[in-house]
Structures are given as C-alpha cells and as structure tokens.
Scaffold this active site. Structure first.
Site, PDB file in Angstrom:
ATOM      1  N   SER A 124       0.705  -1.164  -0.146  1.00  0.00           N
ATOM      2  CA  SER A 124       0.141   0.084   0.035  1.00  0.00           C
ATOM      3  C   SER A 124       0.957   1.403   0.143  1.00  0.00           C
ATOM      4  O   SER A 124       2.025   1.366   0.471  1.00  0.00           O
ATOM      5  CB  SER A 124      -0.651   0.164   1.378  1.00  0.00           C
ATOM      6  OG  SER A 124      -1.493   1.227   1.660  1.00  0.00           O
ATOM      7  N   TYR A 149      -2.209  -1.662  10.665  1.00  0.00           N
ATOM      8  CA  TYR A 149      -2.494  -2.174   9.416  1.00  0.00           C
ATOM      9  C   TYR A 149      -1.238  -1.453   8.531  1.00  0.00           C
ATOM     10  O   TYR A 149      -0.646  -2.491   7.668  1.00  0.00           O
ATOM     11  CB  TYR A 149      -3.804  -1.667   8.874  1.00  0.00           C
ATOM     12  CG  TYR A 149      -3.785  -1.808   7.036  1.00  0.00           C
ATOM     13  CD1 TYR A 149      -3.919  -3.087   6.681  1.00  0.00           C
ATOM     14  CD2 TYR A 149      -3.738  -0.744   6.400  1.00  0.00           C
ATOM     15  CE1 TYR A 149      -4.068  -3.059   5.354  1.00  0.00           C
ATOM     16  CE2 TYR A 149      -3.780  -0.664   4.933  1.00  0.00           C
ATOM     17  CZ  TYR A 149      -4.012  -2.075   4.580  1.00  0.00           C
ATOM     18  OH  TYR A 149      -3.847  -2.126   3.126  1.00  0.00           O
ATOM     19  N   LYS A 153       1.890  -3.982   6.398  1.00  0.00           N
ATOM     20  CA  LYS A 153       2.553  -3.969   5.161  1.00  0.00           C
ATOM     21  C   LYS A 153       4.038  -3.683   4.973  1.00  0.00           C
ATOM     22  O   LYS A 153       4.858  -4.208   4.377  1.00  0.00           O
ATOM     23  CB  LYS A 153       1.743  -2.847   4.249  1.00  0.00           C
ATOM     24  CG  LYS A 153       0.280  -3.100   3.955  1.00  0.00           C
ATOM     25  CD  LYS A 153      -0.067  -4.447   3.308  1.00  0.00           C
ATOM     26  CE  LYS A 153      -1.384  -4.902   3.152  1.00  0.00           C
ATOM     27  NZ  LYS A 153      -1.658  -6.174   2.647  1.00  0.00           N
TER      28      LYS A 153
HETATM   29  P1  NAD Z   1     -10.768  -7.524   0.859  1.00  0.00           P
HETATM   30  O1  NAD Z   1     -11.005  -7.509   2.135  1.00  0.00           O
HETATM   31  O2  NAD Z   1     -11.749  -7.184  -0.095  1.00  0.00           O
HETATM   32  O3  NAD Z   1     -10.036  -8.866   0.391  1.00  0.00           O
HETATM   33  C1  NAD Z   1      -9.223  -9.585   1.302  1.00  0.00           C
HETATM   34  C2  NAD Z   1      -9.765 -11.123   1.122  1.00  0.00           C
HETATM   35  O4  NAD Z   1      -8.913 -11.840   1.755  1.00  0.00           O
HETATM   36  C3  NAD Z   1     -11.068 -11.164   1.582  1.00  0.00           C
HETATM   37  O5  NAD Z   1     -11.924 -12.096   0.762  1.00  0.00           O
HETATM   38  C4  NAD Z   1     -10.609 -11.936   2.992  1.00  0.00           C
HETATM   39  O6  NAD Z   1     -11.780 -12.941   3.416  1.00  0.00           O
HETATM   40  C5  NAD Z   1      -9.565 -12.628   2.717  1.00  0.00           C
HETATM   41  N1  NAD Z   1      -8.696 -12.933   3.946  1.00  0.00           N
HETATM   42  C6  NAD Z   1      -8.110 -12.088   4.772  1.00  0.00           C
HETATM   43  N2  NAD Z   1      -7.471 -12.877   5.727  1.00  0.00           N
HETATM   44  C7  NAD Z   1      -7.149 -14.150   5.360  1.00  0.00           C
HETATM   45  C8  NAD Z   1      -6.776 -15.120   5.720  1.00  0.00           C
HETATM   46  N3  NAD Z   1      -5.884 -15.213   6.896  1.00  0.00           N
HETATM   47  N4  NAD Z   1      -6.673 -16.483   5.209  1.00  0.00           N
HETATM   48  C9  NAD Z   1      -7.492 -16.457   4.104  1.00  0.00           C
HETATM   49  N5  NAD Z   1      -8.230 -15.455   3.485  1.00  0.00           N
HETATM   50  C10 NAD Z   1      -8.179 -14.198   4.175  1.00  0.00           C
HETATM   51  O7  NAD Z   1      -9.659  -6.444   0.534  1.00  0.00           O
HETATM   52  P2  NAD Z   1      -9.029  -5.843  -0.931  1.00  0.00           P
HETATM   53  O8  NAD Z   1      -9.443  -4.325  -0.756  1.00  0.00           O
HETATM   54  O9  NAD Z   1      -9.287  -6.677  -2.076  1.00  0.00           O
HETATM   55  O10 NAD Z   1      -7.630  -5.932  -0.791  1.00  0.00           O
HETATM   56  C11 NAD Z   1      -6.639  -7.077  -1.045  1.00  0.00           C
HETATM   57  C12 NAD Z   1      -5.166  -6.714  -0.577  1.00  0.00           C
HETATM   58  O11 NAD Z   1      -4.808  -5.229  -1.016  1.00  0.00           O
HETATM   59  C13 NAD Z   1      -5.273  -6.648   1.307  1.00  0.00           C
HETATM   60  O12 NAD Z   1      -3.916  -7.346   1.486  1.00  0.00           O
HETATM   61  C14 NAD Z   1      -5.151  -5.050   1.265  1.00  0.00           C
HETATM   62  O13 NAD Z   1      -4.456  -4.848   2.644  1.00  0.00           O
HETATM   63  C15 NAD Z   1      -4.355  -4.663   0.300  1.00  0.00           C
HETATM   64  N6  NAD Z   1      -4.650  -3.253  -0.262  1.00  0.00           N
HETATM   65  C16 NAD Z   1      -6.025  -2.755  -0.349  1.00  0.00           C
HETATM   66  C17 NAD Z   1      -6.368  -1.311  -0.644  1.00  0.00           C
HETATM   67  C18 NAD Z   1      -7.638  -0.869  -0.737  1.00  0.00           C
HETATM   68  O14 NAD Z   1      -7.915   0.130  -0.530  1.00  0.00           O
HETATM   69  N7  NAD Z   1      -8.570  -1.741  -1.005  1.00  0.00           N
HETATM   70  C19 NAD Z   1      -5.123  -0.551  -0.552  1.00  0.00           C
HETATM   71  C20 NAD Z   1      -3.758  -0.983  -0.473  1.00  0.00           C
HETATM   72  C21 NAD Z   1      -3.464  -2.353  -0.423  1.00  0.00           C
HETATM   73  N1  UFG Z   2     -13.221  10.829   3.040  1.00  0.00           N
HETATM   74  C1  UFG Z   2     -14.375  11.543   3.227  1.00  0.00           C
HETATM   75  N2  UFG Z   2     -15.400  11.071   3.684  1.00  0.00           N
HETATM   76  C2  UFG Z   2     -15.485   9.627   3.970  1.00  0.00           C
HETATM   77  C3  UFG Z   2     -14.611   8.901   3.572  1.00  0.00           C
HETATM   78  C4  UFG Z   2     -13.542   9.452   3.039  1.00  0.00           C
HETATM   79  O1  UFG Z   2     -14.393  12.778   3.173  1.00  0.00           O
HETATM   80  O2  UFG Z   2     -16.924   9.278   4.424  1.00  0.00           O
HETATM   81  C5  UFG Z   2     -12.088  11.467   2.439  1.00  0.00           C
HETATM   82  C6  UFG Z   2     -10.919  10.826   3.183  1.00  0.00           C
HETATM   83  O3  UFG Z   2     -10.704  12.013   4.393  1.00  0.00           O
HETATM   84  C7  UFG Z   2      -9.653  11.101   2.419  1.00  0.00           C
HETATM   85  C8  UFG Z   2     -10.225  10.471   1.489  1.00  0.00           C
HETATM   86  O4  UFG Z   2     -11.813  10.764   1.361  1.00  0.00           O
HETATM   87  O5  UFG Z   2      -9.275  12.354   1.957  1.00  0.00           O
HETATM   88  C9  UFG Z   2     -10.007   9.119   0.815  1.00  0.00           C
HETATM   89  O6  UFG Z   2     -10.430   8.350   2.145  1.00  0.00           O
HETATM   90  P1  UFG Z   2     -10.425   6.713   2.188  1.00  0.00           P
HETATM   91  O7  UFG Z   2     -10.697   6.225   3.297  1.00  0.00           O
HETATM   92  O8  UFG Z   2     -11.195   6.349   0.786  1.00  0.00           O
HETATM   93  O9  UFG Z   2      -8.823   6.522   1.795  1.00  0.00           O
HETATM   94  P2  UFG Z   2      -7.538   6.679   2.348  1.00  0.00           P
HETATM   95  O10 UFG Z   2      -6.740   7.522   1.500  1.00  0.00           O
HETATM   96  O11 UFG Z   2      -7.749   7.226   3.761  1.00  0.00           O
HETATM   97  O12 UFG Z   2      -7.043   5.339   2.526  1.00  0.00           O
HETATM   98  C10 UFG Z   2      -6.405   4.527   1.466  1.00  0.00           C
HETATM   99  C11 UFG Z   2      -6.576   3.052   1.641  1.00  0.00           C
HETATM  100  C12 UFG Z   2      -5.711   2.424   2.721  1.00  0.00           C
HETATM  101  C13 UFG Z   2      -4.513   3.072   3.101  1.00  0.00           C
HETATM  102  C14 UFG Z   2      -4.549   4.434   3.082  1.00  0.00           C
HETATM  103  C15 UFG Z   2      -3.205   5.144   3.432  1.00  0.00           C
HETATM  104  O13 UFG Z   2      -7.794   2.632   1.742  1.00  0.00           O
HETATM  105  O14 UFG Z   2      -5.818   1.019   2.515  1.00  0.00           O
HETATM  106  O15 UFG Z   2      -5.025   5.065   1.846  1.00  0.00           O
HETATM  107  O16 UFG Z   2      -2.309   4.840   2.389  1.00  0.00           O
HETATM  108  F1  UFG Z   2      -3.960   2.644   4.172  1.00  0.00           F
END
Ligand code: NAD
Ligand code: UFG
Length: 335
Positions: A124, A149, A153
């Site tokens: 991330s 969290y 990472k």
């Molecule tokens: P998500 O929660 O939708 O998907 C993660 C999946 O992993 C889920 O289906 C959950 O059931 C499964 N899971 C979690 N722990 C497990 C375990 N111990 N064993 C088996 N399955 C398990 O999340 P996502 O948004 O698809 O994110 C996927 C990856 O990308 C994650 O590692 C997350 O941290 C990373 N990531 C996500 C974002 C974001 O904003 N969505 C941003 C940066 C990084």
């Molecule tokens: N925001 C609002 N209202 C809401 C939700 C979010 O104004 O109800 C704003 C937040 O303040 C931020 C922007 O929208 O300015 C984006 O917020 P998100 O929560 O969607 O995303 P973040 O950038 O905070 O979080 C993301 C990823 C995380 C990661 C984080 C730090 O979702 O996985 O970036 O890099 F950890």
C-alpha cells in the site's frame, strides 16, 4: 500457468481472478471469507464462464495450505489475503499483526517447501508514511505508517526482502496500491464493505442509493486546490491488470522488485463527488465536516516505473470508476 490467489474472493482479488481467467491462467483461490462471500465465485463464473478451484481456508493454516500445493501444481502466487481496515487495526492490533504477518510467513514456508519461486504481494502507498513528499517514488526511503495495518505492510515488505536476500531464487513483486475504486463493468463484482463504509467511494454509492443519509467530507481547510484531500484513485480493473503485468515480469527472474500502481495524478474529494454526480446524473447529499484524524492532505503515485518496466499504465478514469461503482451499487451490493 497456474496461479494461487490468496484472498481471491475479496474486492481486488476477484477482479484480478477475472482478468487472469480471461488471459488463460488456471486459478486456484484460497480464502476464509472473513471479508467476502461465496456468491463471488458464481459471479466470477458468470463473467468468465469458468469457476476457479476454491479452498475455504485460513492462509495461516500451513497444513491446509500444503494440501492445496499437493493437489494443484502451483507456478506463481498472488497474495491478497489480509485484513485492511485502518481504523479497526488501531483497536485490534494483535488481530492485524497475527493475520497479516502469520499468513505471509505460512505462505512463504509452504512456497519454499514446494519450490514455488514467484510471488506478487499487495502492499500500500501507506508505507511511504508522513515523511515523504509526493509524488511517491519507489526509491524513497520508507516512512512510518501511522496504523498497525500500515505497519503490517511495511513489516511484510521487509520480511520479503530478507527472504529474497537469503534465497535469490525467490522472485517477489511488491505492488504498492494507491486508492482502488470502481467495479467490474458487468456490475457483478465490486467492493462490498460490511457495516458503515470507511472509504470514500462505498460511502458515496450508499448515500446515492439512499442507504445512508449524508456524505461527510472530512475537512476543507487542507493546503490543496479546493481545501479537500487529494488522492490517486485507480480503477480496480486497471489495478487487476497490473497484477498480470507483474506476473509476466517475474518470469524474467528479476529478484525483489517494487512498483507503485496508481494513475500518477491526484484528485480531491470534491472533484470525485462532482465526477460521480456528472457521470451518473444525480445529486449527492454531502456536508463539510471536520478533518478525520490521521489523513494526509495529498499524495499520489509516480507511476513511471511500472510504465517503463511492466509496460502497464492506467487506461480508465475516475469517471469510469464512478459509473462502474454506481452500477455495482444499484444492482448487487449487499445482496
Ligand atoms: P478484501 O478484504 O476485499 O479482500 C481480502 C480477502 O482476503 C477477503 O476475501 C478476505 O476474506 C480474505 N482473507 C483475509 N485474511 C485471510 C486469511 N488469513 N486467510 C484467508 N483469507 C483471508 O480487501 P481488498 O481491498 O481486496 O484488498 C486486497 C489486498 O490489498 C489486502 O492485502 C489489502 O491490504 C491490500 N490493499 C488494499 C487497498 C484498498 O484500498 N482496497 C489498498 C492498498 C492495499
Ligand atoms: N473521506 C471523506 N469522507 C468519507 C470517507 C473518506 O471525506 O466518508 C475522505 C478522506 O478524508 C480522504 C479521502 O476521502 O481524504 C479518501 O479516504 P479513503 O478512506 O477512501 O482512503 P484513504 O486515502 O484514507 O485510505 C487509503 C486506503 C488504505 C491505506 C491508506 C493510506 O484505503 O488502505 O490509503 O495509504 F492504508
């Protein structure tokens, strides 16, 4: 080529599985449904015509994981499985460290035992921490993520580097995602958070659908163009395709490599709201609220390394993502 996808029924995992199947890969999914649902597998089948092999298993469970590697010839692994809610990780740090780090250790041990040499890991932008100026570049010294969290990472990236150092045969692509939004254009898979959404886009779609009353914009007094925070929002289908590009890269035995996956430009909360309103022809009910603790004013990716070395760049826009997220919300979210 067969790919093991941990977390493959989750948001980013399911979109990646679709693109892998479309590209001809054999896919095996491991997921324990801690944050996803079995219906996703049917949706993947409807989109691609193929149902991937699935194991309902905690990735921490080494015995179960070994069985997966015994029963399938796994060539490459994409490791999505992990807990990802920033706020929850502050109140439940042990759960986050245990789940995210132990699952990676089990996976690495089993991969070693079965001589599987290629791994793509979901990291991330949070690993750049508060210390770095934007745009974030892969060569920057990593910062200190504020949440447990984010620290998982950072720690996992360090673990992967050490393991690659000890065993240069292991190829690792660390992908640092920026802000994934959007959904598959079919409207059959998308982001489906349980309870009150933490992230901006699912909150927007639930307000648009009338499931939530008002969107709260967290702060309009930041040092940005319009005072609201700026982020690099990337369409989840572009993000999924970035994983296929990374798998191809690993076939050239690059060792330990890191790529930002983002669009390379930031947009503000208000811009995203207005894009959503324009493209979907509706009005969102929103108010300006106070800042959310821990939010950085602005950051986005320098995405040039992925373009140069993976031949990958984003093709879809924030407006495409607004259209697809809304399509998903209207038809399927919460079913
Ligand atoms: P998500 O929660 O939708 O998907 C993660 C999946 O992993 C889920 O289906 C959950 O059931 C499964 N899971 C979690 N722990 C497990 C375990 N111990 N064993 C088996 N399955 C398990 O999340 P996502 O948004 O698809 O994110 C996927 C990856 O990308 C994650 O590692 C997350 O941290 C990373 N990531 C996500 C974002 C974001 O904003 N969505 C941003 C940066 C990084
Ligand atoms: N925001 C609002 N209202 C809401 C939700 C979010 O104004 O109800 C704003 C937040 O303040 C931020 C922007 O929208 O300015 C984006 O917020 P998100 O929560 O969607 O995303 P973040 O950038 O905070 O979080 C993301 C990823 C995380 C990661 C984080 C730090 O979702 O996985 O970036 O890099 F950890």
């Amino acid at each position: 080529m067969s790919v093991l996808v941990t977390g493959g029924t989750g948001y980013i995992g399911s979109h990646t599985v679709v693109e892998l199947i479309n590209a001809g890969y054999e896919v095996v999914i491991v997921d324990n449904y801690i944050n996803s649902k079995p219906e996703v597998l049917d949706a993947i089948q409807t989109i691609t015509g193929k149902k991937p092999r699935f194991y309902n298993l905690d990735v921490i469970d080494k015995v179960g994981l070994k069985k997966v590697f015994q029963e399938n010839k796994i060539d490459q692994v994409i490791h999505f499985a992990g807990l990802k809610a920033v706020g929850e990780s502050v109140s439940k740090p042990l759960e986050y460290y245990r789940n995210n780090i132990d699952s990676t250790l089990s996976l690495l041990e089993v991969m070693k035992e079965f001589s599987v040499k290629n791994l793509v890991f979901s990291s991330s932008a949070t690993v750049y921490g508060e210390e770095n100026d934007f745009p974030y570049v892969e060569t920057m010294r990593l910062g200190t993520p504020t949440s447990p969290y984010g620290k998982t990472k950072l720690f996992i990236e360090m673990i992967l580097k050490d393991v690659n150092h000890a065993n240069p045969e292991l190829n690792v692509a660390v992908l640092r995602y920026f802000n994934p939004i959007g959904a598959h254009p079919s409207g059959l898979i998308g982001e489906d958070p349980q309870g009150l959404p933490n992230n901006l886009m699912p909150y927007i779609t639930r307000v648009a659908a009338g499931k939530l009353d008002t969107l709260h914009v967290f702060g309009n007094d930041y040092p940005t163009q319009d005072g609201t925070c700026e982020r690099d929002y990337i369409h989840v289908v572009d993000l999924a395709l970035g994983h296929l590009a990374a798998l191809k890269k690993l076939e050239s035995h690059p060792g330990f490599v890191v790529y930002n996956l983002g669009t390379g430009k930031g947009i503000s909360v208000l811009e995203l709201i207005h894009d959503f309103e324009d493209v979907n022809h509706l009005k969102l009910n929103y108010v300006i609220d106070k800042r959310r603790p821990g939010d950085l004013p602005a950051y986005w990716a320098d995405a040039s390394k992925a373009k140069r070395e993976l031949n990958w760049e984003t093709k879809l826009t924030a407006k495409d993502a607004c259209r697809d997220s809304w399509n998903w919300e209207k038809h399927n979210s919460g079913k």
